[in-house]
Motif scaffolding. Structure first.
Motif, PDB file in Angstrom:
ATOM      1  N   HIS A  87       0.768  -1.081  -0.117  1.00 41.23           N
ATOM      2  CA  HIS A  87      -0.075   0.007   0.133  1.00 41.23           C
ATOM      3  C   HIS A  87       1.023   1.265   0.091  1.00 41.23           C
ATOM      4  N   VAL A  88       0.353   2.257  -0.554  1.00 43.99           N
ATOM      5  CA  VAL A  88       1.084   3.761  -0.584  1.00 43.99           C
ATOM      6  C   VAL A  88       0.230   4.604  -0.059  1.00 43.99           C
ATOM      7  N   LEU A  89       0.782   5.384   1.044  1.00 48.32           N
ATOM      8  CA  LEU A  89      -0.127   6.232   1.537  1.00 48.32           C
ATOM      9  C   LEU A  89       0.809   7.623   1.957  1.00 48.32           C
ATOM     10  N   ARG A  90       0.334   8.690   2.509  1.00 47.80           N
ATOM     11  CA  ARG A  90       0.982   9.926   3.071  1.00 47.80           C
ATOM     12  C   ARG A  90       0.648  10.015   4.499  1.00 47.80           C
ATOM     13  N   GLY A  91       1.502  10.511   5.303  1.00 44.39           N
ATOM     14  CA  GLY A  91       1.451  10.975   6.639  1.00 44.39           C
ATOM     15  C   GLY A  91       2.680  10.975   7.192  1.00 44.39           C
ATOM     16  N   VAL A  93       5.580   9.338   9.289  1.00 41.65           N
ATOM     17  CA  VAL A  93       5.921   7.906   9.592  1.00 41.65           C
ATOM     18  C   VAL A  93       5.901   7.501  11.031  1.00 41.65           C
ATOM     19  N   ASP A  94       6.338   8.406  11.980  1.00 39.18           N
ATOM     20  CA  ASP A  94       6.224   8.022  13.315  1.00 39.18           C
ATOM     21  C   ASP A  94       4.981   7.775  13.949  1.00 39.18           C
ATOM     22  N   SER A  95       3.907   8.758  13.318  1.00 35.48           N
ATOM     23  CA  SER A  95       2.430   8.431  13.840  1.00 35.48           C
ATOM     24  C   SER A  95       2.007   7.265  13.352  1.00 35.48           C
ATOM     25  N   PHE A  96       2.307   6.899  11.976  1.00 35.57           N
ATOM     26  CA  PHE A  96       1.869   5.579  11.407  1.00 35.57           C
ATOM     27  C   PHE A  96       2.344   4.448  12.174  1.00 35.57           C
ATOM     28  N   VAL A  97       3.593   4.567  12.491  1.00 33.91           N
ATOM     29  CA  VAL A  97       4.098   3.293  13.104  1.00 33.91           C
ATOM     30  C   VAL A  97       3.470   3.021  14.639  1.00 33.91           C
ATOM     31  N   ALA A  98       3.533   4.378  15.182  1.00 30.65           N
ATOM     32  CA  ALA A  98       2.816   4.195  16.719  1.00 30.65           C
ATOM     33  C   ALA A  98       1.321   3.847  16.538  1.00 30.65           C
ATOM     34  N   SER A 130       7.179  -3.380   6.744  1.00 27.47           N
ATOM     35  CA  SER A 130       8.207  -2.684   6.431  1.00 27.47           C
ATOM     36  C   SER A 130       7.734  -1.457   5.833  1.00 27.47           C
ATOM     37  N   VAL A 131       8.129  -0.121   6.010  1.00 25.28           N
ATOM     38  CA  VAL A 131       7.676   1.061   5.643  1.00 25.28           C
ATOM     39  C   VAL A 131       9.011   1.895   5.207  1.00 25.28           C
ATOM     40  N   LEU A 132       8.755   2.308   3.808  1.00 30.03           N
ATOM     41  CA  LEU A 132       9.780   3.113   3.332  1.00 30.03           C
ATOM     42  C   LEU A 132       9.406   4.495   3.395  1.00 30.03           C
ATOM     43  N   ALA A 133       9.783   5.499   3.901  1.00 23.87           N
ATOM     44  CA  ALA A 133       9.345   6.731   3.909  1.00 23.87           C
ATOM     45  C   ALA A 133      10.490   7.723   3.522  1.00 23.87           C
ATOM     46  N   VAL A 134       9.802   8.692   2.462  1.00 23.14           N
ATOM     47  CA  VAL A 134      10.462   9.760   2.180  1.00 23.14           C
ATOM     48  C   VAL A 134       9.805  11.063   2.066  1.00 23.14           C
ATOM     49  N   GLY A 135      10.171  11.792   3.107  1.00 22.47           N
ATOM     50  CA  GLY A 135       8.905  13.078   3.479  1.00 22.47           C
ATOM     51  C   GLY A 135       7.868  12.633   3.993  1.00 22.47           C
ATOM     52  N   VAL A 183       4.425   0.827   2.088  1.00 29.79           N
ATOM     53  CA  VAL A 183       4.315  -0.137   3.052  1.00 29.79           C
ATOM     54  C   VAL A 183       3.954  -1.733   2.311  1.00 29.79           C
ATOM     55  N   SER A 184       4.877  -2.608   2.755  1.00 24.22           N
ATOM     56  CA  SER A 184       4.855  -3.754   2.662  1.00 24.22           C
ATOM     57  C   SER A 184       4.571  -4.791   3.794  1.00 24.22           C
TER      58      SER A 184
END
Length: 112
Positions: free
Chosen positions: A6-10, A12-17, A66-71, A76-77
């Motif tokens: 999946h691809v999303l915006r936001g 990354v710290d909030s997403f992982v929490a 796994s989350v690859l974040a740029v900005g 997400v995989s």
């Protein structure tokens, strides 16, 4: 093995929490087993490994996200493994599919 991307915006710290609180809350036996966080330049890779007991399979099932974040862009995989008692092929993958669905639900419920 079951797999979801999946691809999303936001943030990354909030997403992982959000993942760390939502995924273990779905099962009394689910837990965050390990984590990794790496950076190269503007890119960040965050990995989470969750595990739970699958009563149907009588064993443990793992979910790696796994989350690859740029900005604020994130790719997400989510991949599950385990859940079968067979030696040469998988006979019962219900535990994997169920745990993957828990991960998918957590990913899609992230407030944007």
């Amino acid at each position: 093995m079951a797999h979801y991307e999946h691809v999303l915006r936001g943030d990354v710290d909030s997403f992982v929490a959000h993942l760390d609180s939502t995924i273990p809350a779905g099962s009394i036996s689910a837990s965050l087993e390990d984590r990794a966080d790496q950076r190269i330049g503007d890119a960040r890779m965050v990995v989470r490994m969750y595990e739970r007991y699958s009563a149907l399979g009588g064993n443990r099932v793992s979910l790696c996200i796994s989350v690859l974040a740029v900005g604020d862009e994130m790719s997400v995989s989510a991949i599950t493994a385990g859940g079968s008692q067979a030696v040469f092929w998988k006979l019962n993958t219900v535990g994997e599919s169920t745990f993957l669905q828990r991960g998918v639900d957590a990913i899609l419920s992230f407030p944007r």
